[in-house]
Design a protein around this motif. Structure first.
Motif, PDB file in Angstrom:
ATOM      1  N   ASP A 299       0.830  -1.198   0.000  1.00 18.11           N
ATOM      2  CA  ASP A 299       0.000   0.000   0.000  1.00 18.11           C
ATOM      3  C   ASP A 299       0.869   1.254   0.000  1.00 18.11           C
ATOM      4  O   ASP A 299       1.641   1.486   0.936  1.00 18.11           O
ATOM      5  CB  ASP A 299      -0.921  -0.003   1.228  1.00 18.11           C
ATOM      6  CG  ASP A 299      -1.851   1.193   1.228  1.00 18.11           C
ATOM      7  OD1 ASP A 299      -1.528   2.193   1.905  1.00 18.11           O
ATOM      8  OD2 ASP A 299      -2.883   1.141   0.551  1.00 18.11           O
ATOM      9  N   ASP A 301       0.065   4.472   0.268  1.00 16.40           N
ATOM     10  CA  ASP A 301      -0.260   5.476   1.283  1.00 16.40           C
ATOM     11  C   ASP A 301       0.341   5.109   2.640  1.00 16.40           C
ATOM     12  O   ASP A 301       0.863   5.973   3.356  1.00 16.40           O
ATOM     13  CB  ASP A 301      -1.774   5.640   1.406  1.00 16.40           C
ATOM     14  CG  ASP A 301      -2.397   6.311   0.189  1.00 16.40           C
ATOM     15  OD1 ASP A 301      -1.665   7.020  -0.535  1.00 16.40           O
ATOM     16  OD2 ASP A 301      -3.598   6.121  -0.044  1.00 16.40           O
ATOM     17  N   ALA A 302       0.251   3.828   2.990  1.00 13.54           N
ATOM     18  CA  ALA A 302       0.840   3.387   4.255  1.00 13.54           C
ATOM     19  C   ALA A 302       2.354   3.576   4.234  1.00 13.54           C
ATOM     20  O   ALA A 302       2.959   4.045   5.209  1.00 13.54           O
ATOM     21  CB  ALA A 302       0.492   1.929   4.512  1.00 13.54           C
ATOM     22  N   GLN A 305       3.158   7.304   4.657  1.00 13.81           N
ATOM     23  CA  GLN A 305       2.999   7.777   6.031  1.00 13.81           C
ATOM     24  C   GLN A 305       4.158   7.316   6.905  1.00 13.81           C
ATOM     25  O   GLN A 305       4.701   8.087   7.709  1.00 13.81           O
ATOM     26  CB  GLN A 305       1.683   7.272   6.626  1.00 13.81           C
ATOM     27  CG  GLN A 305       1.363   7.845   8.013  1.00 13.81           C
ATOM     28  CD  GLN A 305       1.207   9.353   7.974  1.00 13.81           C
ATOM     29  OE1 GLN A 305       0.458   9.892   7.160  1.00 13.81           O
ATOM     30  NE2 GLN A 305       1.942  10.057   8.839  1.00 13.81           N
ATOM     31  N   SER A 306       4.544   6.059   6.759  1.00 17.65           N
ATOM     32  CA  SER A 306       5.684   5.539   7.504  1.00 17.65           C
ATOM     33  C   SER A 306       6.940   6.333   7.178  1.00 17.65           C
ATOM     34  O   SER A 306       7.689   6.742   8.081  1.00 17.65           O
ATOM     35  CB  SER A 306       5.893   4.063   7.168  1.00 17.65           C
ATOM     36  OG  SER A 306       7.081   3.566   7.726  1.00 17.65           O
ATOM     37  N   GLN A 353       4.304   2.821  15.195  1.00 17.35           N
ATOM     38  CA  GLN A 353       3.435   2.427  14.084  1.00 17.35           C
ATOM     39  C   GLN A 353       4.154   2.581  12.745  1.00 17.35           C
ATOM     40  O   GLN A 353       4.018   1.731  11.857  1.00 17.35           O
ATOM     41  CB  GLN A 353       2.160   3.273  14.092  1.00 17.35           C
ATOM     42  CG  GLN A 353       1.195   2.906  15.216  1.00 17.35           C
ATOM     43  CD  GLN A 353      -0.001   3.842  15.293  1.00 17.35           C
ATOM     44  OE1 GLN A 353       0.057   4.988  14.834  1.00 17.35           O
ATOM     45  NE2 GLN A 353      -1.094   3.356  15.861  1.00 17.35           N
ATOM     46  N   ILE A 357       4.846  -0.469  10.042  1.00 14.91           N
ATOM     47  CA  ILE A 357       4.528  -0.447   8.610  1.00 14.91           C
ATOM     48  C   ILE A 357       5.777  -0.784   7.801  1.00 14.91           C
ATOM     49  O   ILE A 357       5.726  -1.572   6.842  1.00 14.91           O
ATOM     50  CB  ILE A 357       3.969   0.932   8.200  1.00 14.91           C
ATOM     51  CG1 ILE A 357       2.589   1.155   8.840  1.00 14.91           C
ATOM     52  CG2 ILE A 357       3.881   1.052   6.676  1.00 14.91           C
ATOM     53  CD1 ILE A 357       2.071   2.574   8.695  1.00 14.91           C
ATOM     54  N   ASP A 360       6.266  -4.409   7.946  1.00 11.58           N
ATOM     55  CA  ASP A 360       5.316  -5.112   7.072  1.00 11.58           C
ATOM     56  C   ASP A 360       5.791  -5.073   5.615  1.00 11.58           C
ATOM     57  O   ASP A 360       5.684  -6.072   4.889  1.00 11.58           O
ATOM     58  CB  ASP A 360       3.927  -4.483   7.179  1.00 11.58           C
ATOM     59  CG  ASP A 360       3.236  -4.796   8.500  1.00 11.58           C
ATOM     60  OD1 ASP A 360       3.645  -5.759   9.174  1.00 11.58           O
ATOM     61  OD2 ASP A 360       2.286  -4.064   8.849  1.00 11.58           O
ATOM     62  N   TRP A 361       6.274  -3.915   5.181  1.00  9.99           N
ATOM     63  CA  TRP A 361       6.768  -3.800   3.805  1.00  9.99           C
ATOM     64  C   TRP A 361       8.013  -4.679   3.622  1.00  9.99           C
ATOM     65  O   TRP A 361       8.183  -5.320   2.590  1.00  9.99           O
ATOM     66  CB  TRP A 361       7.048  -2.351   3.457  1.00  9.99           C
ATOM     67  CG  TRP A 361       7.868  -2.098   2.218  1.00  9.99           C
ATOM     68  CD1 TRP A 361       8.888  -1.224   2.077  1.00  9.99           C
ATOM     69  CD2 TRP A 361       7.718  -2.715   0.914  1.00  9.99           C
ATOM     70  NE1 TRP A 361       9.405  -1.247   0.805  1.00  9.99           N
ATOM     71  CE2 TRP A 361       8.693  -2.156   0.068  1.00  9.99           C
ATOM     72  CE3 TRP A 361       6.859  -3.689   0.412  1.00  9.99           C
ATOM     73  CZ2 TRP A 361       8.843  -2.538  -1.263  1.00  9.99           C
ATOM     74  CZ3 TRP A 361       7.007  -4.083  -0.925  1.00  9.99           C
ATOM     75  CH2 TRP A 361       7.995  -3.508  -1.749  1.00  9.99           C
TER      76      TRP A 361
END
Length: 469
Positions: A299, A301-302, A305-306, A353, A357, A360-361
């Protein structure tokens, strides 16, 4: 042949064979700087020519120290080189003389390089457009009305104009990739931890930026990278890495290349960039590699933001003391004040957070690289921009909501420290250069360089000289 047209490794070989002297090379370098630098403003804080010629004569008389013995180099003006100013493009530090070399600079000197000055950079390296109130604006050699990119814009322009044969740079948000693409040269962001930073300040938290090499050939990238690399016992997160130069000419094999394009429409891209990139991909395919389009693997956008939170957190870590001093805050450019203001306002939960993210990536990218060998993205989302702008406000009709949104295309690699080699891919109809990012999994520095070398042998794009040269 003009000795300044030679790549650094060819200059090194000629010096070792005494086909010309370090004094000859320094004379030619200083003459080129005198002729070309007033146009592009890439080299700043140039040292006294007579002193540099004396250093070159001393190099001729001395035993060779390393492959860079007698080769002129200029250091990006974010790094310290003993005896030279380190302005970081800021009036707050203009004229401040470094008392010692940063670790990377010390390694270049130990290999025999002669440091002649600095290369220009944006203030504190913020923004992919090289201009600052101390040294002014660096211009693109292929069109001086355009930007040379940044933050290693001075280094890239100096390479393109043959004022340097090899250069250092640094990359948090594309600073070794965007200017390389915009100046028709190679730039490499190595796997994070390959090139250790200087053992100063925090050594654990801020894992976004890294130093790396720039050059007109992948062989020079590999040789300079090998000079920069190697663990330091004072640093906890640097990696052991194998030398890349000895294997640079090896065939990487038929690679699975994933074309991520505009990340499923998430990245605003100027007209012509996609067609230009896809033409280069077809050439890679003709070289025996398998190219396939990718769906957006995470994603956007995520990821953005990260990135914004972690970048602001890192910038605030370096500049908060200045920001907190009312007498000095106004001396920071607007982008720096914005970054620090965001960074100091972040809470622990937001930072956690952002890192989750990023994690996760990393997991998604690890799975992706089980299916492909190399992911490809454009070097930049637009052609070299109007040099009078601070940053582009719109791309393809889409508003840019921050000073750096227009470089979102570099985030997938930067956020998780993946290695990237920018390859130059030619020119558009207006004669402006562009490139591609070759992105690999962590630890794939050597394979990316082999692919870049294969591309270089096929294309030789950096041999196309700017009009001024």
């Amino acid at each position: 042949m003009d000795i300044l047209d030679l790549d650094a490794h060819a200059q090194a070989d000629a010096l070792a064979r005494r086909q010309f002297s370090a004094h000859d090379l320094m004379q030619a370098t200083l003459a080129r700087i005198d002729a070309i630098n007033p146009v592009v403003n890439a080299i700043v804080s140039l040292q006294d020519p007579d002193a540099l010629l004396a250093q070159a004569r001393a190099a001729d008389a001395a035993e060779r120290e390393g492959w860079l013995h007698g080769i002129p180099i200029a250091i990006k003006d974010l790094a310290n080189a003993a005896g030279l100013p380190t302005s970081q493009g800021s009036p707050l530090f203009a004229g401040q003389i470094a008392q010692s070399d940063d670790l990377m600079v010390a390694r270049l000197r130990a290999a025999g390089a002669i440091v002649i000055g600095k290369t220009n950079t944006p203030e504190f390296g913020l923004g992919s457009h090289t201009y600052n109130p101390v040294h002014g604006r660096t211009r693109n050699p292929f069109d001086p009305s355009r930007s040379a990119g940044g933050s290693s814009g001075g280094a890239a322009a100096a390479l393109a104009t043959r004022m340097l044969s090899v250069a250092d740079g640094s990359d948090m948000m594309g600073s070794l990739r965007n200017p390389a693409g915009w100046n028709n040269v190679y730039g490499m962001r190595p796997s994070w931890g390959t090139v250790p930073p200087s053992p100063e300040g925090d050594m654990f938290l801020h894992q976004l930026s890294t130093a790396g090499p720039m050059a007109r050939s992948p062989t020079d990238l590999a040789m300079l990278l090998d000079t920069m690399t190697g663990p330091d016992p004072r640093l906890p997160l640097c990696q052991h890495s194998h030398a890349c130069a000895p294997t640079i000419a090896e065939d990487p094999g038929a690679l699975r290349i994933g074309w991520a394009g505009d990340w499923g429409g998430a990245f605003a891209v100027e007209e012509g960039i996609m067609t230009f990139s896809e033409n280069a991909l077809r050439q890679l395919e003709s070289m025996g590699h398998h190219v396939a389009a990718l769906k957006a693997p995470f994603d956007a956008d995520a990821m953005w933001q990260s990135w914004c939170d972690l970048r602001s957190f890192a910038v605030a870590g370096g500049l908060a003391d200045i920001y907190d001093d009312p007498a000095r805050r106004d001396a920071l450019k607007e982008a720096a004040q914005w970054e620090v203001g965001r960074g100091v306002a972040l809470g622990a939960r937001q930072i956690q957070q952002a890192s989750e993210i990023r994690s996760d990536w990393m997991r998604a990218a690890t799975a992706l690289f089980q299916k492909i060998d190399v992911m490809v993205l454009p070097s930049a989302q637009l052609w070299p921009l109007d040099g009078t702008l601070d940053f582009p406000k719109r791309i393809a009709g889409r508003a840019m909501d921050t000073y750096h949104r227009w470089m979102q295309v570099v985030i997938p690699a930067s956020l998780i420290g993946l290695p990237v080699v920018n390859i130059p891919c030619g020119f558009n109809d207006d004669g402006l250069p562009g490139g591609l990012q070759l992105i690999g999994p962590r630890g794939s520095n050597a394979r990316l360089l082999q692919l870049a070398q294969q591309w270089h042998v096929e294309t030789l794009w950096p041999q196309t000289r700017p009009p001024e040269v």
